[in-house]
Design a protein around this motif. Structure first.
Motif, mmCIF file in Angstrom:
data_model
loop_
_atom_site.group_PDB
_atom_site.id
_atom_site.type_symbol
_atom_site.label_atom_id
_atom_site.label_comp_id
_atom_site.label_asym_id
_atom_site.label_seq_id
_atom_site.Cartn_x
_atom_site.Cartn_y
_atom_site.Cartn_z
ATOM 1 N N ALA A 196 -58.197 -50.165 -16.109
ATOM 2 C CA ALA A 196 -57.589 -50.996 -17.184
ATOM 3 C C ALA A 196 -56.348 -50.515 -17.619
ATOM 4 N N LEU A 197 -56.170 -49.008 -17.828
ATOM 5 C CA LEU A 197 -55.008 -48.377 -18.329
ATOM 6 C C LEU A 197 -54.098 -48.581 -17.387
ATOM 7 N N GLU A 198 -54.326 -48.466 -15.903
ATOM 8 C CA GLU A 198 -53.432 -48.618 -14.846
ATOM 9 C C GLU A 198 -52.697 -50.033 -15.083
ATOM 10 N N ALA A 199 -53.602 -51.062 -15.286
ATOM 11 C CA ALA A 199 -53.105 -52.598 -15.289
ATOM 12 C C ALA A 199 -52.060 -52.696 -16.557
ATOM 13 N N ALA A 200 -52.667 -51.908 -17.681
ATOM 14 C CA ALA A 200 -51.804 -52.074 -18.748
ATOM 15 C C ALA A 200 -50.516 -51.231 -18.836
ATOM 16 N N ASN A 217 -54.152 -39.155 -17.439
ATOM 17 C CA ASN A 217 -54.103 -37.577 -16.780
ATOM 18 C C ASN A 217 -54.607 -37.823 -15.400
ATOM 19 N N ASN A 218 -53.818 -37.142 -14.266
ATOM 20 C CA ASN A 218 -54.458 -37.099 -13.078
ATOM 21 C C ASN A 218 -54.608 -38.477 -12.493
ATOM 22 N N ALA A 219 -53.671 -39.587 -12.930
ATOM 23 C CA ALA A 219 -53.894 -40.911 -12.282
ATOM 24 C C ALA A 219 -53.742 -41.081 -10.955
ATOM 25 N N ASN A 220 -52.721 -40.057 -10.429
ATOM 26 C CA ASN A 220 -52.553 -40.248 -8.832
ATOM 27 C C ASN A 220 -53.731 -39.568 -8.083
ATOM 28 N N LEU A 221 -54.451 -38.736 -8.717
ATOM 29 C CA LEU A 221 -55.429 -37.873 -7.999
ATOM 30 C C LEU A 221 -56.715 -38.639 -8.023
ATOM 31 N N ALA A 270 -54.001 -47.517 -25.736
ATOM 32 C CA ALA A 270 -54.915 -47.249 -25.031
ATOM 33 C C ALA A 270 -56.209 -47.573 -25.692
ATOM 34 N N THR A 271 -56.108 -47.306 -27.404
ATOM 35 C CA THR A 271 -57.247 -47.623 -27.823
ATOM 36 C C THR A 271 -57.636 -49.215 -27.756
ATOM 37 N N GLN A 272 -56.642 -50.084 -27.782
ATOM 38 C CA GLN A 272 -56.885 -51.472 -27.671
ATOM 39 C C GLN A 272 -57.290 -51.948 -26.116
ATOM 40 N N VAL A 273 -56.990 -51.237 -25.383
ATOM 41 C CA VAL A 273 -57.366 -51.271 -23.968
ATOM 42 C C VAL A 273 -58.902 -50.887 -24.040
ATOM 43 N N MET A 274 -59.332 -50.068 -24.384
ATOM 44 C CA MET A 274 -60.714 -49.413 -24.326
ATOM 45 C C MET A 274 -61.554 -50.422 -25.126
ATOM 46 N N SER A 275 -61.068 -50.895 -26.211
ATOM 47 C CA SER A 275 -61.771 -51.946 -27.039
ATOM 48 C C SER A 275 -61.988 -53.243 -26.365
ATOM 49 N N GLN A 276 -60.983 -53.546 -25.419
ATOM 50 C CA GLN A 276 -60.903 -54.801 -24.935
ATOM 51 C C GLN A 276 -62.090 -54.502 -23.355
ATOM 52 N N VAL A 277 -61.958 -53.458 -22.777
ATOM 53 C CA VAL A 277 -62.822 -53.146 -21.768
ATOM 54 C C VAL A 277 -64.380 -53.249 -22.136
ATOM 55 N N LEU A 278 -64.623 -52.627 -23.340
ATOM 56 C CA LEU A 278 -65.850 -52.665 -23.794
ATOM 57 C C LEU A 278 -66.536 -54.078 -24.287
#
Length: 325
Positions: free
Chosen positions: A178-182, A187-191, A218-226
């Protein structure tokens, strides 16, 4: 946030059980909108072996089923339910979790790394994974963000915030996607592959670190995923050592100690979360202990008199150290 919403709907976790579990979990323990405290409370309950159910208060309606009047994507809150018989213990855990949360709120949590000196020739440091580079590359190959010059008056980790460090592999995978989509670097997104970050020595694999300027998004994204997740019965968290059972290492057996020999009171208090941290510290140093949590509301930790001095030192270290997120 449209991309995140579409992604979340594609992997939505069924919430049809919400009505069915009401008979098993008849006591509403907590409700609120803070996604981080919500996850920490679920973990704390499971860590104390309290079965619980967590879900959004108002599960979102899939876009294909929305009418014109239901187009809002506003996030609702979350709620945690437990059984009536475990409600007293759960309330104690809740009070302790609140105390720790107030002492160390998410917005003040930097991404802690082990203290170290910079390697000779370091010309750039990644602000997310903290890798050091001696080449002139402008970006971190691990995270895809610009490197920063070493600054002796400021630790590089001060520019990053620990967004999530909950040991739930499946949820962490969803959060990272979800962070990638936003478009939020982490950290270490490419790994990252399947929730595993190879070769990471400074944080557990489930840590999600974002730049300070991205923390709110990022907090908003986390809340949305939850909003598309439910947790029951043990929430899927990674199994760890149980710090609330009496601990009896091999040296205790070799010394011929009996349970009644574990008689030196080394700590007592009302914070059950702190009691767990003390237990883990004593286990790490092979110190036998027993723990009393009855009556509810006060925990006591005992060691053998031989270990009392060292146990008290460890207790003090735990009390004075920031509690792990």
């Amino acid at each position: 946030m449209e991309l995140v919403e579409n992604y979340a709907e594609a992997l939505r976790h069924p919430l049809a059980e919400k009505v069915a579990v009401s008979e098993k979990y008849g006591a509403r323990l907590w409700g609120g909108s803070d996604p981080y405290f919500y996850m920490e409370l679920l973990w704390s309950l499971w860590d104390k072996k309290v079965a619980c159910y967590g879900a959004p208060e108002k599960p979102p309606v899939p876009k294909a089923m929305r009418g014109s009047e239901l187009g809002s994507s506003d996030h609702g809150g979350f709620e945690v339910w437990v059984s009536e018989e475990e409600l007293p213990l759960a309330r104690w855990i809740l009070d302790s979790a609140r105390e720790e949360f107030e002492k160390n709120p998410p917005e003040e949590r930097t991404a802690n790394v082990a203290e170290r000196e910079l390697s000779p020739g370091t010309t750039g440091i990644c602000p997310l994974c903290f890798a050091e580079f001696t080449t002139s590359s402008p970006n971190c190959p691990n995270c895809g963000v610009p490197l920063r010059l070493p600054q002796p008056d400021r630790a590089v980790e001060d520019s990053a915030r620990l967004r999530c460090n909950i040991d739930h592999p499946k949820f962490i995978v969803d959060l990272r996607k979800a962070l990638e989509a936003a478009g939020i670097p982490y950290n270490n997104a490419n790994l990252t592959s399947g929730g595993i970050i190879p070769g990471v020595y400074y944080r557990p694999n489930y840590a999600v670190v974002v730049l300070e300027q991205d923390f709110e998004r990022a907090t908003q994204v986390m809340s949305q995923v939850l909003q598309h997740w439910e947790f029951e019965p043990s929430a899927g968290f990674r199994i760890g050592r149980d710090s609330f059972l009496d601990y009896w290492p091999e040296r205790a057996r070799q010394n011929g100690w009996l349970p009644e020999d574990i008689s030196a009171l080394v700590w007592s208090g009302e914070n059950i979360g702190l009691a767990g941290g003390i237990g883990l510290a004593l286990q790490e140093h092979e110190i036998a202990y027993r723990m009393e949590t009855q009556p509810l509301g006060t925990a006591k930790v005992f060691s053998h008199p031989v270990d009392e001095a060292r146990a008290r030192e460890l207790v003090q270290e735990v009390i004075e150290s920031p509690q792990p997120e």
